[in-house]
Design an enzyme around this catalytic site. Structure first.
Site, mmCIF file in Angstrom:
data_model
loop_
_atom_site.group_PDB
_atom_site.id
_atom_site.type_symbol
_atom_site.label_atom_id
_atom_site.label_comp_id
_atom_site.label_asym_id
_atom_site.label_seq_id
_atom_site.Cartn_x
_atom_site.Cartn_y
_atom_site.Cartn_z
ATOM 1 N N ASP A 73 -44.249 -71.971 -7.526
ATOM 2 C CA ASP A 73 -42.970 -71.862 -8.239
ATOM 3 C C ASP A 73 -43.158 -70.998 -9.482
ATOM 4 O O ASP A 73 -44.015 -71.291 -10.318
ATOM 5 C CB ASP A 73 -42.528 -73.284 -8.622
ATOM 6 C CG ASP A 73 -41.355 -73.292 -9.600
ATOM 7 O OD1 ASP A 73 -40.608 -72.293 -9.644
ATOM 8 O OD2 ASP A 73 -41.196 -74.307 -10.311
ATOM 9 N N ASP A 109 -41.195 -70.216 -4.627
ATOM 10 C CA ASP A 109 -40.301 -69.070 -4.434
ATOM 11 C C ASP A 109 -41.074 -67.832 -3.986
ATOM 12 O O ASP A 109 -42.306 -67.835 -3.919
ATOM 13 C CB ASP A 109 -39.500 -68.798 -5.714
ATOM 14 C CG ASP A 109 -40.394 -68.770 -6.949
ATOM 15 O OD1 ASP A 109 -41.360 -67.991 -6.961
ATOM 16 O OD2 ASP A 109 -40.143 -69.550 -7.901
ATOM 17 N N GLU A 163 -42.201 -71.290 19.481
ATOM 18 C CA GLU A 163 -42.500 -72.724 19.373
ATOM 19 C C GLU A 163 -41.886 -73.417 20.583
ATOM 20 O O GLU A 163 -40.687 -73.355 20.793
ATOM 21 C CB GLU A 163 -41.908 -73.293 18.083
ATOM 22 C CG GLU A 163 -42.374 -74.718 17.830
ATOM 23 C CD GLU A 163 -41.424 -75.538 16.968
ATOM 24 O OE1 GLU A 163 -41.892 -76.501 16.362
ATOM 25 O OE2 GLU A 163 -40.216 -75.238 16.918
ATOM 26 N N HIS A 193 -46.275 -77.238 9.219
ATOM 27 C CA HIS A 193 -45.383 -77.971 8.307
ATOM 28 C C HIS A 193 -44.745 -79.198 8.958
ATOM 29 O O HIS A 193 -44.021 -79.929 8.292
ATOM 30 C CB HIS A 193 -44.291 -77.027 7.822
ATOM 31 C CG HIS A 193 -43.408 -76.582 8.941
ATOM 32 N ND1 HIS A 193 -43.867 -75.750 9.952
ATOM 33 C CD2 HIS A 193 -42.138 -76.894 9.259
ATOM 34 C CE1 HIS A 193 -42.893 -75.580 10.822
ATOM 35 N NE2 HIS A 193 -41.831 -76.255 10.435
ATOM 36 N N ASP A 194 -44.953 -79.393 10.261
ATOM 37 C CA ASP A 194 -44.392 -80.558 10.960
ATOM 38 C C ASP A 194 -45.453 -81.601 11.288
ATOM 39 O O ASP A 194 -45.136 -82.648 11.860
ATOM 40 C CB ASP A 194 -43.758 -80.130 12.296
ATOM 41 C CG ASP A 194 -42.553 -79.241 12.114
ATOM 42 O OD1 ASP A 194 -41.829 -79.423 11.106
ATOM 43 O OD2 ASP A 194 -42.319 -78.367 12.976
HETATM 44 C C1 GLC Z 1 -38.980 -76.915 14.536
HETATM 45 C C2 GLC Z 1 -39.422 -76.760 13.108
HETATM 46 C C3 GLC Z 1 -39.053 -78.009 12.362
HETATM 47 C C4 GLC Z 1 -37.559 -78.173 12.413
HETATM 48 C C5 GLC Z 1 -37.030 -78.123 13.844
HETATM 49 C C6 GLC Z 1 -35.557 -77.878 13.867
HETATM 50 O O1 GLC Z 1 -39.651 -77.904 15.205
HETATM 51 O O2 GLC Z 1 -40.771 -76.462 13.039
HETATM 52 O O3 GLC Z 1 -39.523 -78.016 11.048
HETATM 53 O O4 GLC Z 1 -37.192 -79.384 11.833
HETATM 54 O O5 GLC Z 1 -37.597 -77.092 14.603
HETATM 55 O O6 GLC Z 1 -35.256 -76.579 13.472
#
Ligand code: GLC
Length: 555
Positions: free
Chosen positions: A21, A29, A254, A327-328
């Site tokens: 930040d 940012d 993904e 991040h998930d």
């Molecule tokens: C994917 C992203 C996740 C998000 C989801 C819905 O799995 O990595 O963070 O919540 O899609 O967009």
């Protein structure tokens, strides 16, 4: 095997909200990322993947986009973004952007129009259905809990949202939707980006009969009707032809619920669709029958079997992407290693693993200093909507609070979203705000970048070494994966074979000393140690979380 820059590159994922930040509002940012570009260059990574930075009401931290053509206010301006791209390109680095086109925000103009009336020109940009017997059109559960359909009074119909109700699913059956998406993709590519990470991209084709699933519960998982759907290959091909094939870029899709068979089609080496996909199997091995928060112990045997399957089945057919976290997901060292006594050793072992498999490796911010899971003491400190929805729903259903918190401590997506730990000053050097959007992990006083740069034995310095080794040995990138010691429950061992070269990798995934055996026809005298996370090795015994990579000399 055809050589490509994106096969030989290493990707570093940045979650901008938690990276750095510079404005003092407690939120990371774009200027913060620019400040750290040299740090990333020195680490040795080639490609930066940014989680969504587009305009968004942030119901799901940017995965709910209200304008694909502008930058989220908290993150800065389009000028900042252009500067970032430029700074990366100046250093021979690349930038890939998150492409979220399975759904938009409910505040996107297309949706605002769509909900106005049944004959609005944007009505068919989304899936609208009449209710059935006063209930939702079917019984699908949303990924974030509750029904996947939301009622809207204006037209007395429901719309589909596989994720939150602020993330309505786009209707890819409508050619106008596809055209608008391709136009937007070209707009970003023409600005000079180097590719896309495509959010849940195998969800874009649905079974448009929308059949209910059989379940004893109120709602059930309808994945079979919206993952890997009937037209998904056709849409990928079209997107490739219309957009992707006209640029020298990389794409990674993904794809939850994808098997090696799906991957062999979606990421086929013929280049007609995507370059690679993210699979979910290896990050679901600790999920119990009731889902991700129903945690079961992770067994190395299962991980080995799974990784071996993907390595072997995709070889010469499709390209793998290699990741242990994002991040998930929970922090890799907390999940696959040991975040206490052997944090340093196990984090080094895990990167040795990632960097010796065939595929493109992804590093997630903070992984390179061995950042760990967070255990917030109260639910109020959590920010992730999946975690909060799960908590509330489970509590309503009578679950035990302590048990819930325990599961959240292990599995919550916020584990990987606490701010990057730069140094041991206020807020880990992430921000000078009084409060940050999510709390900093208190272990920042010991675990931080500054500390790691000063310590020659740090995880960070090992990452740098390992990255160099991978990049200078094509066998580690392109080599065939030949596992051995397959029945061993603590050691992951494999040979890498490419042209005339052989490498052997030993990884101890346990806290105990383990003995190794050599593959057939190879003797100790043939081996030259390339890297290990311990200074002294006792040849036939691996220390806790020890990793070794040997080059085999040919007589
Ligand atoms: C994917 C992203 C996740 C998000 C989801 C819905 O799995 O990595 O963070 O919540 O899609 O967009």
């Amino acid at each position: 095997m055809e050589r490509k820059w994106w096969k030989e590159s290493i990707v570093y994922q940045i979650y901008p909200r938690s990276f750095k930040d510079t404005t003092g509002n407690g939120i990371g940012d774009l200027k913060g990322i620019i400040e750290k570009v040299d740090y990333l260059k020195e680490l040795g990574v080639d490609i930066i993947w940014l989680n969504p930075v587009y305009k968004s009401p942030n119901d799901d931290n940017g995965y709910d986009i209200s304008d694909y053509y502008s930058i989220m206010d908290e993150f800065g301006t389009m000028e900042d973004w252009e500067k970032l791209l430029n700074e990366l390109h100046k250093r021979d680095m690349k930038l890939i952007m998150d492409l979220v086109v399975n759904h938009t925000s409910d505040e996107h103009i297309w949706f605002l129009e769509s909900k106005k009336s049944k004959d609005n020109q944007y009505r068919d940009y989304y899936f609208w259905k009449k209710g059935k017997d006063g209930k939702e059109p079917n019984n699908w559960v949303s990924v974030f809990g509750g029904s996947a359909w939301q009622y809207d009074e204006t037209t007395d119909e429901y719309y589909l949202h596989i994720f939150s109700k602020k993330q309505p699913d786009l209707n890819w059956e409508n050619p106008k939707v596809r055209k608008d998406i391709y136009k937007m993709m070209k707009w970003w590519l023409d600005k000079g980006i180097d590719g896309f990470r495509m959010d849940v991209i195998n969800f874009i084709s649905k079974n448009t009969d929308f059949p209910s699933v059989s379940t004893n519960e109120k709602y059930g998982w309808g994945g079979e009707y919206f993952m890997n759907g009937p037209r998904v290959n056709e849409f990928f091909k079209e997107m490739n032809k219309e957009v992707l094939s006209n640029y020298n870029i990389m794409t990674v899709g993904e794809c939850p619920g994808a098997t090696p068979e799906h991957a062999s089609s979606y990421a086929n080496i013929d280049g007609s669709k995507l370059n690679m996909i993210f699979t979910f199997e290896h990050v679901s091995l600790d999920h119990g029958p009731y889902g991700k928060f129903d945690i079961k112990p992770l067994k190395l045997k299962d991980l080995k079997e799974n990784i071996n399957k993907w390595q072997i089945e995709l070889y010469n057919k499709a390209w793998n992407s290699l990741y242990l976290m994002n991040h998930d997901q929970p922090r890799a060292v907390s999940r696959f290693g040991d975040d206490k006594k052997y944090r340093v050793e196990s984090a080094k072992m895990l990167i040795t693993f990632t960097m010796t498999l065939c595929g493109t490796p992804y590093i997630y911010q903070g992984e390179e200093i061995g950042m760990t899971n967070i255990s917030f003491d109260s639910i109020e400190k959590y920010r992730d909507l999946e975690t909060l929805n799960y908590y509330n729903e489970a509590l309503n259903n009578g679950a035990d609070k302590n048990k819930l918190m325990k599961a959240i401590h292990y599995m919550s997506r916020d584990n990987s979203r606490t701010p990057m730990q730069w140094d041991n000053t206020k807020n880990a050097g992430f921000s000078n705000a009084d409060t940050t959007w999510i709390n900093v992990n208190p272990n920042y006083t010991k675990i931080n970048v500054k500390e790691a740069l000063n310590d020659e034995n740090s995880i960070l310095n090992y990452y740098k070494k390992m990255i160099k080794i991978r990049k200078s040995n094509l066998t580690l990138i392109y080599g065939e994966h030949i596992p051995f010691m397959n029945d061993n429950e603590n050691i992951f061992a494999y040979i890498k074979k490419y042209e005339n070269q052989l490498y052997i990798v030993y990884l101890n995934f346990s806290k105990n000393k383990q003995s190794i055996i050599l593959p057939e026809n190879i003797t100790k005298e043939n081996l030259t140690l390339i890297i290990s996370n311990y200074k002294n090795n006792d040849f036939f015994n691996l220390k806790p979380y020890e990793a070794r990579v040997y080059k085999v000399s040919q007589n």
